[in-house]
Design an enzyme around this catalytic site. Sequence first.
Site, PDB file in Angstrom:
ATOM      1  N   GLU A 173      52.669 136.608  -2.684  1.00  0.00           N
ATOM      2  CA  GLU A 173      54.298 136.886  -2.908  1.00  0.00           C
ATOM      3  C   GLU A 173      54.685 135.572  -1.436  1.00  0.00           C
ATOM      4  O   GLU A 173      56.072 135.705  -0.802  1.00  0.00           O
ATOM      5  CB  GLU A 173      55.030 137.351  -2.718  1.00  0.00           C
ATOM      6  CG  GLU A 173      55.703 138.221  -4.171  1.00  0.00           C
ATOM      7  CD  GLU A 173      56.597 139.095  -4.639  1.00  0.00           C
ATOM      8  OE1 GLU A 173      57.378 139.344  -3.637  1.00  0.00           O
ATOM      9  OE2 GLU A 173      56.939 139.503  -5.535  1.00  0.00           O
ATOM     10  N   GLU A 303      52.652 141.543 -11.218  1.00  0.00           N
ATOM     11  CA  GLU A 303      53.375 142.310 -10.685  1.00  0.00           C
ATOM     12  C   GLU A 303      54.513 142.467 -12.042  1.00  0.00           C
ATOM     13  O   GLU A 303      55.383 141.183 -12.329  1.00  0.00           O
ATOM     14  CB  GLU A 303      53.960 142.777  -9.733  1.00  0.00           C
ATOM     15  CG  GLU A 303      53.407 143.215  -8.829  1.00  0.00           C
ATOM     16  CD  GLU A 303      54.025 143.019  -7.001  1.00  0.00           C
ATOM     17  OE1 GLU A 303      55.046 143.281  -6.632  1.00  0.00           O
ATOM     18  OE2 GLU A 303      53.723 142.928  -5.947  1.00  0.00           O
TER      19      GLU A 303
HETATM   20  O1  AHR Z   1      56.324 146.148  -6.505  1.00  0.00           O
HETATM   21  C1  AHR Z   1      57.431 146.220  -5.166  1.00  0.00           C
HETATM   22  C2  AHR Z   1      57.538 145.290  -4.958  1.00  0.00           C
HETATM   23  O2  AHR Z   1      58.056 143.521  -5.978  1.00  0.00           O
HETATM   24  C3  AHR Z   1      56.294 144.505  -4.724  1.00  0.00           C
HETATM   25  O3  AHR Z   1      55.672 144.477  -3.202  1.00  0.00           O
HETATM   26  C4  AHR Z   1      56.223 142.741  -4.274  1.00  0.00           C
HETATM   27  O4  AHR Z   1      54.632 141.633  -3.786  1.00  0.00           O
HETATM   28  C5  AHR Z   1      57.604 142.408  -5.394  1.00  0.00           C
HETATM   29  O5  AHR Z   1      58.350 142.075  -4.988  1.00  0.00           O
END
Ligand code: AHR
Length: 498
Positions: A173, A303
């Site tokens: 990110e 994610e």
């Molecule tokens: O999964 C929780 C958070 O969500 C992670 O650390 C991040 O990459 C995302 O914003």
Amino acid sequence: MAKLYVNPKHQMGHINPELQGHFSEHLGRCIYEGLYVGENSDIPNTNGMRNDVVEALKEMQIPVLRWPGGCFADEYHWMDGIGPKESRKKMINTHWGGVVEDNSFGTHEFMELCRQLGCKTYINGNVGSGTVQEMSEWVEYMTFEGVSPMADLRAKNGHPESWKVDYFGVGNENWGCGGNMTPEYYGNLYRRYQTYVRNYKKGQEIYKVCCGPNVDDYYWTEGVLKTTHAHAEWAHGFMNGLSLHYYTHPDGWDNKGSALDFDEEKYYKTLKKTLYMENLIKGHGAIMDRYDPEKKIGLIVDEWGTWYDVEPGTNPGFLYQQNTMRDALVAGINLNIFNKHCDRVKMANIAQLVNVLQAVILTEGEKMIKTPTYHVFNMYKYHQDAELLESYVETEEIGGEKKVPNLHESVSLGKDGRIHVTLNNLSATESYDIEAVFTETAVKGVEGTILTGEMHAHNTFENPDSVHTEKFDKVEIAGQNLKFTIPACSVLHLAVEI
Ligand code: AHR
């Protein structure tokens, strides 16, 4: 009667086992308590890893695990987590919950966990606050065998043999918590950092993952790909994969809502938002097609999952939430979508493995429960390493204003020679009669497993088996067809012998 058409004669691509991957961050009780309790714990463990959790994850055939973050990755300095535990640095996990991080779970422990799980390793490096040297030395520490300062240090710390790093993420990110960069700036950094993610062992090349977009940030995808491909088209942007993050928030980021307390409208809204994953894969995929028409670069959805308000009374920074049949549907839909786009999607990692967000396992002291999402992964495991088959299901729109299709499917030809159908009934209240038609193929037998329940149904530490899978044997075989009724709010797996 709704028809489900399956064409066993038309294989449409290979389904990487990694489409059912997982993610574990130093966040809340995911690593500490959830996976790792330390060798001196009363909770039964092997080299510090919880036996009950490891056993459950092995049964589910966890194919790959991402670590150490997430946002934590771009603040993580790997050298803090090696060497004698008593001399490892203690610090505050400023990102997640402000608790003490004692670094007792580091590189050696992660590799040991993956060894016990029998899964592939996905390490996420630090671009946001780490140096090129630090990243390069981490890779050397993990994968180089021979005379080198890092290989010597690893041996001194008790592991002379190198490990295999299957996947390596160059930052996380970086448009946000990983440094708030512009796509062009990150793209240039990516080119530089990845240069030193060296392949030391022939046949063990590391799959490099470049930080891709959040949700529908097509500007990021375009900017990063343009920068990484500039003057070096032959190098395919120096990447094997580009990540995508997309969470399902029923009511948006500022009003996530409760995991347990929701009405039908919110239920359908959640499923509608989940279905948006397909638009994102197509949208980012179209940009990737321009730079990579041969689809050599994988889209890595590292994610995904539901993100609700934390359970009342828990640390807001720990992201601990319950998990219901609604989450089971979210998992089933996403996994079907990944299967259907297996030509571009090469890995996906639900967030997160234990005790955080849409977890497959929840723990409380020595107790452990499997969530409805766990059961979905356990049913879908037959798609791992299978060949996607052409399929289509007739649907109708349901769900008031938040219209969703009533049924959602994917089908594959498994390694075991059987056809695996995973069919979700999204309706909270209606069952449907289904006729499955297998083109020019006689059906010899079928075994079914179902997960079903009222949309709020979930497991608790007091009632750990309230939601569980059951044998589904109400299937009638008639030549090339199967007939059955799928109950409301359910995930069904049929293993069809042909
Ligand atoms: O999964 C929780 C958070 O969500 C992670 O650390 C991040 O990459 C995302 O914003």
